[in-house]
Design a protein around this motif. Structure first.
Motif, PDB file in Angstrom:
ATOM      1  N   SER A   2      33.436 -29.429  -5.537  1.00 48.40           N
ATOM      2  CA  SER A   2      32.528 -28.301  -5.668  1.00 48.40           C
ATOM      3  C   SER A   2      33.408 -27.080  -5.890  1.00 48.40           C
ATOM      4  O   SER A   2      34.431 -26.921  -5.242  1.00 48.40           O
ATOM      5  N   ASP A  24      27.356 -31.356   1.797  1.00 48.50           N
ATOM      6  CA  ASP A  24      27.958 -32.210   0.766  1.00 48.50           C
ATOM      7  C   ASP A  24      29.373 -32.676   1.079  1.00 48.50           C
ATOM      8  O   ASP A  24      29.965 -33.426   0.304  1.00 48.50           O
ATOM      9  N   LYS A  25      29.956 -32.254   2.184  1.00 50.16           N
ATOM     10  CA  LYS A  25      31.385 -32.476   2.419  1.00 50.16           C
ATOM     11  C   LYS A  25      31.806 -33.949   2.403  1.00 50.16           C
ATOM     12  O   LYS A  25      32.920 -34.264   1.998  1.00 50.16           O
ATOM     13  N   ASP A  26      30.930 -34.848   2.784  1.00 47.64           N
ATOM     14  CA  ASP A  26      31.299 -36.266   2.780  1.00 47.64           C
ATOM     15  C   ASP A  26      31.430 -36.841   1.375  1.00 47.64           C
ATOM     16  O   ASP A  26      32.076 -37.867   1.182  1.00 47.64           O
ATOM     17  N   SER A  27      30.836 -36.184   0.398  1.00 44.93           N
ATOM     18  CA  SER A  27      30.926 -36.659  -0.981  1.00 44.93           C
ATOM     19  C   SER A  27      31.940 -35.862  -1.809  1.00 44.93           C
ATOM     20  O   SER A  27      32.102 -36.115  -2.997  1.00 44.93           O
ATOM     21  N   LEU A  28      32.620 -34.908  -1.190  1.00 43.02           N
ATOM     22  CA  LEU A  28      33.574 -34.063  -1.903  1.00 43.02           C
ATOM     23  C   LEU A  28      35.009 -34.423  -1.544  1.00 43.02           C
ATOM     24  O   LEU A  28      35.311 -34.708  -0.385  1.00 43.02           O
ATOM     25  N   ASP A  29      35.877 -34.385  -2.556  1.00 48.67           N
ATOM     26  CA  ASP A  29      37.307 -34.539  -2.310  1.00 48.67           C
ATOM     27  C   ASP A  29      37.969 -33.176  -2.110  1.00 48.67           C
ATOM     28  O   ASP A  29      38.910 -33.049  -1.338  1.00 48.67           O
TER      29      ASP A  29
END
Length: 169
Positions: A2, A24-29
Motif C-alpha cells: 500500500s 490490511d496489514k496481514d495482506s501487505l508486505d
C-alpha cells in the motif's frame, strides 16, 4: 504494498489511513512512501510514518536518494526497511551513499530508471553501481516508447546486477 503519498499541501485523515492499513496489514508486505518531490525533503517524515504504520509492517521509501543523512536516520531508527532508488542518467554520490546504507543495514532495494535517458553504456554504468539490488525497473516513456531491439540491449545491461528486471510504462 500500500502506498501513501507525502505532500506539503492538504492534511490527510491520519486516523483513517491508520485504520485502513491496520485492517490490511496481514495482506501487505510493505507500506510504500512516495512524494511528488522526494519523501526525504520532509523533515518530519519519521513522525508521519510512525503515525500511520501498523506495528510490524515494513516501510519502503521511493526516493531519488538526494539526502543520505536523512535516509540513514530513517533506516537506523527502523522507519525504513527498503527503498526504490530513482536514478537519472548517472548515479550521484548521494545515491551511492544511500545504496551503501541499505546494504550495510541488510535492507532490500530496487532501482528505477527512465529508459529514454539511457543507452546501453549508461545503463551498464548504473547497473554496475547497483550490484545486489533485488529489482531493476526500466520505466518506458508512454508517448515515445523505445523499440524492442533498444529495450533488449537495456534489459541485458540491467541484468548485469540482478536477474529481476521489470519493464513498466
Amino acid at each position: 504494498m500500500s502506498v501513501i503519498r507525502v505532500s506539503g499541501g492538504q492534511e490527510a485523515d491520519i486516523e483513517d489511513i491508520r485504520t485502513k492499513l491496520e485492517a490490511d496489514k496481514d495482506s501487505l508486505d510493505y507500506l510504500g512512501v512516495s512524494s511528488d518531490t522526494d519523501p526525504l525533503d520532509f523533515p518530519d517524515l519519521y513522525k508521519m510514518i510512525k503515525s500511520v504504520r501498523p506495528k510490524g509492517l515494513k516501510v519502503l521509501i521511493v526516493t531519488d536518494g538526494r539526502d543520505p543523512v536523512a535516509f540513514d536516520d530513517l533506516v537506523g531508527a527502523g522507519y525504513a526497511h527498503a527503498a526504490d532508488i530513482l536514478i537519472g542518467r548517472e548515479m550521484t554520490d548521494e545515491q551511492k551513499r544511500c545504496i551503501s546504507i541499505l546494504k550495510d543495514n541488510g535492507c532490500r532495494f530496487a532501482v528505477t530508471v527512465n529508459v529514454k535517458d539511457h543507452d546501453e553504456d549508461s545503463l551498464k554504468s548504473v547497473a554496475d553501481g547497483c550490484d545486489g539490488c533485488s529489482m531493476f525497473i526500466l520505466r518506458q516513456d508512454k508517448i515515445k516508447p523505445l523499440g524492442r531491439n533498444e529495450m533488449s540491449l537495456l534489459v541485458a545491461a540491467a541484468k548485469s546486477c540482478t536477474w529481476n528486471v521489470k519493464t513498466i510504462t
